[in-house]
Design a protein around this motif. Structure first.
Motif, short mmCIF file in Angstrom:
data_model
loop_
_atom_site.label_atom_id
_atom_site.label_comp_id
_atom_site.label_asym_id
_atom_site.label_seq_id
_atom_site.Cartn_x
_atom_site.Cartn_y
_atom_site.Cartn_z
N VAL A 129 40.57 -28.97 0.39
CA VAL A 129 41.56 -27.85 1.05
C VAL A 129 41.10 -26.78 0.83
CG1 VAL A 129 43.89 -26.98 0.27
CG2 VAL A 129 43.84 -29.04 0.12
N ASP A 130 40.59 -26.18 1.84
CA ASP A 130 39.77 -25.08 0.76
C ASP A 130 40.99 -23.81 1.28
OD1 ASP A 130 37.48 -26.15 0.57
OD2 ASP A 130 37.27 -26.72 3.26
N LEU A 131 40.78 -22.67 0.13
CA LEU A 131 41.27 -21.43 0.72
C LEU A 131 40.66 -20.54 0.65
CD1 LEU A 131 44.26 -22.42 -1.69
CD2 LEU A 131 44.43 -22.75 0.71
N LEU A 132 41.18 -19.22 0.82
CA LEU A 132 40.80 -17.68 0.89
C LEU A 132 40.36 -17.36 -0.07
CD1 LEU A 132 42.49 -15.63 3.64
CD2 LEU A 132 39.92 -16.61 4.18
N ASP A 133 39.15 -16.32 -0.62
CA ASP A 133 38.62 -16.90 -1.81
C ASP A 133 40.43 -14.94 -2.74
OD1 ASP A 133 37.76 -16.58 -3.84
OD2 ASP A 133 36.29 -14.55 -4.26
N SER A 134 40.87 -14.54 -1.77
CA SER A 134 42.08 -13.76 -2.14
C SER A 134 42.87 -14.53 -2.30
CB SER A 134 41.94 -12.95 -1.46
OG SER A 134 42.54 -13.32 0.13
N GLY B 139 32.97 -12.15 10.33
CA GLY B 139 31.93 -11.65 12.27
C GLY B 139 31.43 -12.74 12.72
N ALA B 140 30.26 -12.17 13.35
CA ALA B 140 30.10 -13.42 14.48
C ALA B 140 28.69 -14.52 13.60
CB ALA B 140 29.97 -13.29 15.95
N THR B 141 28.16 -13.65 13.10
CA THR B 141 26.79 -14.58 12.79
C THR B 141 26.37 -15.54 11.26
OG1 THR B 141 25.78 -12.59 12.38
CG2 THR B 141 25.59 -13.25 14.59
N ASP B 142 27.54 -14.60 10.65
CA ASP B 142 27.41 -14.33 9.02
C ASP B 142 28.43 -16.11 8.96
OD1 ASP B 142 25.72 -13.05 8.80
OD2 ASP B 142 26.91 -11.20 8.21
N LEU B 143 27.63 -15.99 7.61
CA LEU B 143 28.55 -18.07 6.98
C LEU B 143 29.66 -17.45 6.78
CD1 LEU B 143 25.14 -20.49 5.55
CD2 LEU B 143 26.77 -19.95 7.55
N VAL B 144 31.20 -18.59 6.81
CA VAL B 144 32.50 -17.68 6.49
C VAL B 144 32.40 -18.95 4.83
CG1 VAL B 144 34.38 -17.30 6.84
CG2 VAL B 144 32.93 -17.07 8.13
N ALA B 145 32.47 -17.77 3.94
CA ALA B 145 32.99 -19.14 2.68
C ALA B 145 34.64 -18.86 2.06
CB ALA B 145 32.02 -18.27 1.50
N LEU B 146 34.98 -20.54 1.76
CA LEU B 146 35.69 -20.78 1.89
C LEU B 146 36.01 -21.15 0.24
CD1 LEU B 146 37.53 -21.92 4.68
CD2 LEU B 146 37.93 -19.79 3.97
N ARG B 147 37.36 -20.90 -0.87
CA ARG B 147 37.24 -21.24 -1.87
C ARG B 147 37.94 -22.87 -1.61
NH1 ARG B 147 34.19 -19.87 -6.34
NH2 ARG B 147 35.02 -17.35 -5.65
N ARG B 148 37.18 -23.93 -2.21
CA ARG B 148 37.20 -25.05 -2.15
C ARG B 148 38.46 -25.29 -3.34
NH1 ARG B 148 35.30 -29.61 -0.32
NH2 ARG B 148 34.43 -28.47 0.93
N ALA B 149 39.15 -25.02 -3.08
CA ALA B 149 40.82 -25.87 -3.70
C ALA B 149 41.07 -27.09 -4.87
CB ALA B 149 41.61 -24.91 -3.58
N GLY B 150 41.09 -28.04 -3.60
CA GLY B 150 41.27 -29.27 -3.48
C GLY B 150 40.60 -30.84 -3.11
N GLN B 151 40.55 -31.44 -3.59
CA GLN B 151 40.02 -32.72 -2.62
C GLN B 151 40.09 -33.65 -3.68
OE1 GLN B 151 35.82 -31.17 -2.64
NE2 GLN B 151 34.89 -31.81 -4.52
N GLN B 152 40.18 -35.25 -2.35
CA GLN B 152 40.91 -35.82 -2.76
C GLN B 152 39.86 -37.77 -1.84
OE1 GLN B 152 40.67 -38.07 -5.09
NE2 GLN B 152 42.42 -37.42 -6.28
N SER B 153 39.71 -38.63 -1.51
CA SER B 153 39.14 -39.65 -1.70
C SER B 153 39.19 -41.01 -2.17
CB SER B 153 37.37 -39.35 -1.99
OG SER B 153 36.96 -40.38 -1.11
N VAL B 154 39.13 -42.13 -1.27
CA VAL B 154 39.79 -43.34 -1.93
C VAL B 154 38.45 -44.01 -2.70
CG1 VAL B 154 41.10 -43.36 0.10
CG2 VAL B 154 38.69 -44.22 1.03
N ARG B 155 37.29 -43.10 -2.51
CA ARG B 155 36.04 -43.52 -2.85
C ARG B 155 35.56 -42.86 -4.32
NH1 ARG B 155 32.34 -43.39 2.24
NH2 ARG B 155 32.42 -44.43 3.19
#
Length: 811
Positions: free
Chosen positions: A291-296, A309-325
């Motif tokens: 789950v990635d959310l906008l920083d704001s 923007g068309a060229t720059d990387l877009v940064a999202l804040r990792r808010a949650g993650q889960q795995s079976v492993r």
């Protein structure tokens, strides 16, 4: 189980099920080998009359003559179905629908299996006949008969679709031998149970992966019925199998949605809500979820407008993650860190256009999905075998706050359209919770900012007390409360300590707290005794309540407050309480006990008087003031009552105050506190005798010069020559006023703390006041000069008169 309803006279319901039909087993010569109870009920002949006898004897003579031809047709086509007429024992004729099938046991001997059900004279029996005809040949229902050793003796063509090979290859083999990967042991356990008890098992659900489709999880509903011979001895089990995968998946989706409704949004914390979203989706829907959310959004603000923007990387804040492993090895960033994506990647496209994205098979060379950025996300995805993915935007109230990405690796089947609809459904539910949490985060931050602005800013400069304050707000569900504390410098090097609590939570409680703190500071500036200050504060709360016309609804009524004044010269605390719990006094040796303070009524409740008590203390003692939230969550059967736990936590001789405060909060305050907690710790210091000088003066104008000399000499001893001129001026004016307007003995006192304090005491209760003299006046300029040359000045009253004091900064 195949079932339909047939409505006859009286509304009789006729189910068509293998458990309700008559199953008759005959040998190759047509003699009856098995005659169950259902056959006796349907055909009207007891088992003792027909076992071992030709089955033709129970048929109408015309149908009995057709049996050789029916047997030949059955051998040629693998089965026969149609109507037959049976003669009951009482002579009545009964029409039945019959299905004949040849059966071969493991020894190679031939048998006949007949399935019969009663015909209906009412509309709809043609449907019953059609279903019966297809039951053994063209039906999707798989059927089989096993012997007492659970070895196959017969199965229909439909069973082949459930795996295990052709029917002829099953004969003489057990289920565990032909389909070892479907947990055959549990199915054979059901068959043994039916053989032992004779009770049929209907609708038993089995989930597995057939050998013919190892990547697909299938769900089947199975029914088991025992076959008995004439002596009631079991000779085998007949079972049916129906594929209910779609129904099972639909039910699992509903269960997942139901779980999402209860598991997501239990708090008003953005990060916790995002993690709950990831937790719910694993493992029932996906093997890895981020789950990635906008920083704001993480900070409670509004999402930015406009595409990235068309060229720059877009940064999202990792808010949650889960795995079976275990350990979430697929993750390349931790929760709370930034994850960078290219503008053309599926997460950013979904974030921009608000539409979901799905790939049944991820392209190993698809760099646009996982660009090579620091951390090697693309290499990590490929190495973990993530082969199918979905990206669903998190949207609520027209606002896109982030994206949720779903992956599968352990299970072989790709995400389908139904999976995407399911993901969209519970992400949309989670989005509302996330938006609520975002809005609440913004409001909570605003309330905390307002509260901090109303509380003391920085440390009060003084030497007679070492102070440490600890504040912990209530959790997000309760909201910010109205706890407050204050440290107010008073005249004579004294300090006032205040702690209070307003009822309720939210902006209203904080605003009330600010008003009361301002009122206490104003009243403290008058140098009132603690009990008198609380009395005037009580009057103020009552008056505000009456003006509001809503009683306690104004917020201030019912507020508790503890006011104490520390005198470093007399080394004592003077305390008064308005419905507030008593403080704890910790002696220098670490012994802790509650101060014996009379607890008066809460503010604005009764109007009864308050009472103050004077508590002498030793050097290096600690006074602990707190709000009742400190004890509200401290119940522990193992640790004892909250009050005892507080005393134990404060028993730490010599510990630094900040360390002691954090230790107390850790011992008594749970992680999710329902009320605000405020703790103020004050370690006492006495005023050194060489920092105090006091002289008794006669009420004679001639002593004014002597008073200036005494003050100048003391400043020379304290090495404060820069303050000599102003101090002589202050002493001259104050002593002159005391002689001219006061009465009784006069005392001059100088106190050197973090400031220089000059006090003149006399026996009069008349207070001087500052005025602006006219140019023609010969006097009246003394207090005006004092106010201009000193930092502050004032008057306080004592039981014997008054004290006029003036304070100068040392710098």
């Amino acid at each position: 189980m195949v079932e339909f309803e047939e409505h006859a006279q009286g509304g009789r319901r006729a189910p068509l099920d293998i458990a309700e039909a008559a199953l008759v087993l005959c040998d190759a010569a047509g003699r009856v080998e098995s005659w169950p109870d259902t056959a006796e009920r349907l055909l009207g002949h007891p088992a003792a009359d027909v076992l071992g006898r030709p089955a033709a004897e129970v048929l109408d003579p015309a149908d009995a003559a057709r049996l050789p031809a029916l047997a030949a047709a059955c051998r040629a086509h693998g089965g026969w179905s149609g109507p037959l007429t049976v003669r009951r024992k009482d002579g009545a004729r009964v029409g039945v629908l019959a299905q004949l099938a040849p059966v071969t046991d493991r020894a190679g001997a031939g048998h006949w299996l007949a399935v019969a059900t009663e015909q209906s004279p009412f509309p709809g029996w043609e449907m019953s006949r059609a279903v019966l005809e297809r039951m053994l040949t063209q039906t999707p229902v798989g059927m089989a008969v096993v012997d007492t050793d659970l070895r196959f003796v017969w199965s229909n063509l439909a069973l082949e679709r459930f795996g295990g090979g052709p029917a002829r290859e099953r004969i003489g083999r057990r289920l565990a031998e032909i389909q070892p990967g479907i947990d055959a042991e549990s199915l054979e356990a059901q068959m043994r149970r039916v053989l032992e008890t004779g009770e049929p098992v209907l609708g038993y659900e089995h989930i597995g992966r057939p050998r013919s489709e190892p990547t697909q999880e299938r769900a089947h509903a199975m029914s088991f019925v025992r076959l008995d011979n004439g002596d009631g001895r079991p000779i085998g089990v007949c079972y049916t199998v129906i594929d209910i995968t779609e129904r099972y998946r639909s039910r699992q989706r509903l269960l997942l949605l139901d779980r999402a409704g209860t598991a997501i949004g239990r708090t008003l914390d953005v990060t916790r809500t995002a993690q709950e979203l990831a937790d719910v989706a694993v493992p029932d829907l996906a093997d890895f979820v981020v789950v990635d959310l906008l920083d704001s959004v993480m900070r409670g603000g509004e999402p930015p407008t406009g595409p990235p923007g068309a060229t720059d990387l877009v940064a999202l804040r990792r808010a949650g993650q889960q795995s079976v492993r275990p350990g979430i090895p697929e993750a390349v960033v931790a929760v709370g860190d930034l994850a960078a994506y290219r503008p053309a990647s599926p997460p950013i496209r979904a974030l921009t256009d608000g539409r979901s994205w799905r790939a049944e098979r991820l392209d190993p060379d698809g760099a646009e999905w996982a660009p090579e950025v620091p951390g090697g996300r693309r290499r990590r995805l490929l190495a973990q075998g993530l082969h199918t993915a979905m990206v669903v935007p998190i949207r609520a109230r027209g606002t896109t706050m982030g994206v949720t990405s779903f992956f599968r690796a352990a299970r072989g089947e790709p995400f389908g359209a139904d999976d995407l609809r399911l993901a969209e459904e519970f992400v949309s539910r989670a989005a509302v919770c996330l938006d609520n949490a975002r809005r609440y985060t913004r409001e909570r931050d605003a309330a905390l900012t307002l509260q901090r602005s109303l509380l003391p800013q920085g440390d009060v400069e003084q030497n007679v007390l070492s102070l440490a304050t600890c504040y912990r707000p209530a959790d997000e569900l309760a909201g910010v409360g109205g706890d407050w504390y204050d440290v107010i410098p008073l005249s004579g090097a004294r300090l006032a300590l205040v702690v209070g609590e307003v009822r309720g939570h939210g902006i209203g409680a904080i605003a009330t707290m600010g008003r009361l703190r301002t009122a206490v500071q104003t009243l403290a500036a008058l140098d009132l005794r603690p009990e008198e200050l609380l009395a005037r504060l009580d009057d103020l709360v009552s008056r505000v309540s009456e003006e509001g016309g809503q009683g306690a609804g104004t917020g201030a009524v019912g507020t508790s407050c503890l006011y104490t004044v520390y005198d470093p010269i007399g080394r004592c605390f003077t305390l008064a309480s308005a419905g507030h719990p008593p403080p704890v006094l910790v002696a220098p040796d670490g012994t802790a006990a509650f101060a014996d303070v009379p607890v008066g009524p809460e503010l604005g409740v009764s109007g009864l008087p308050f009472e103050a008590v004077e508590v002498p203390v030793k050097e290096d003692s600690v006074l602990a003031l707190y709000t009742d939230g400190l004890l509200a969550g401290a119940d522990s059967p193992a640790g004892g009552p909250p009050a005892e736990r507080l005393l134990r936590a404060l028993t730490a001789p010599g510990a630094a105050l900040h360390t002691l405060g954090e230790s107390v909060l850790g011992a008594l305050v749970p992680p999710r506190q329902r009320d605000d907690v405020t703790l103020v710790l004050a370690r006492t210091r006495g005023l050194d005798p060489d920092r105090l000088a006091s002289w008794e003066l006669a009420a004679d104008p001639a002593v004014v010069g002597r008073a200036r000399e005494l003050a100048a000499g003391q400043l020379a001893a304290w090495e404060l020559p820069d303050l000599t001129f102003t101090t002589e001026l202050v002493v001259s004016e104050l002593v002159t006023n005391a002689i001219r307007y006061g009465s009784g003995p006069i005392r001059l006192r100088l106190i050197l703390e973090h400031t220089l304090i000059c006090e003149v005491c006399d026996g009069s209760s008349t207070a001087p006041y500052l005025r602006h003299p006219r140019t023609t006046d010969e006097g009246g300029r003394g207090l005006f000069l004092i106010s201009q040359f000193t930092h502050r000045w004032g008057t306080r009253y004592t039981p014997d008169g008054k004290v006029i004091w003036a304070e100068q900064l040392l710098a």
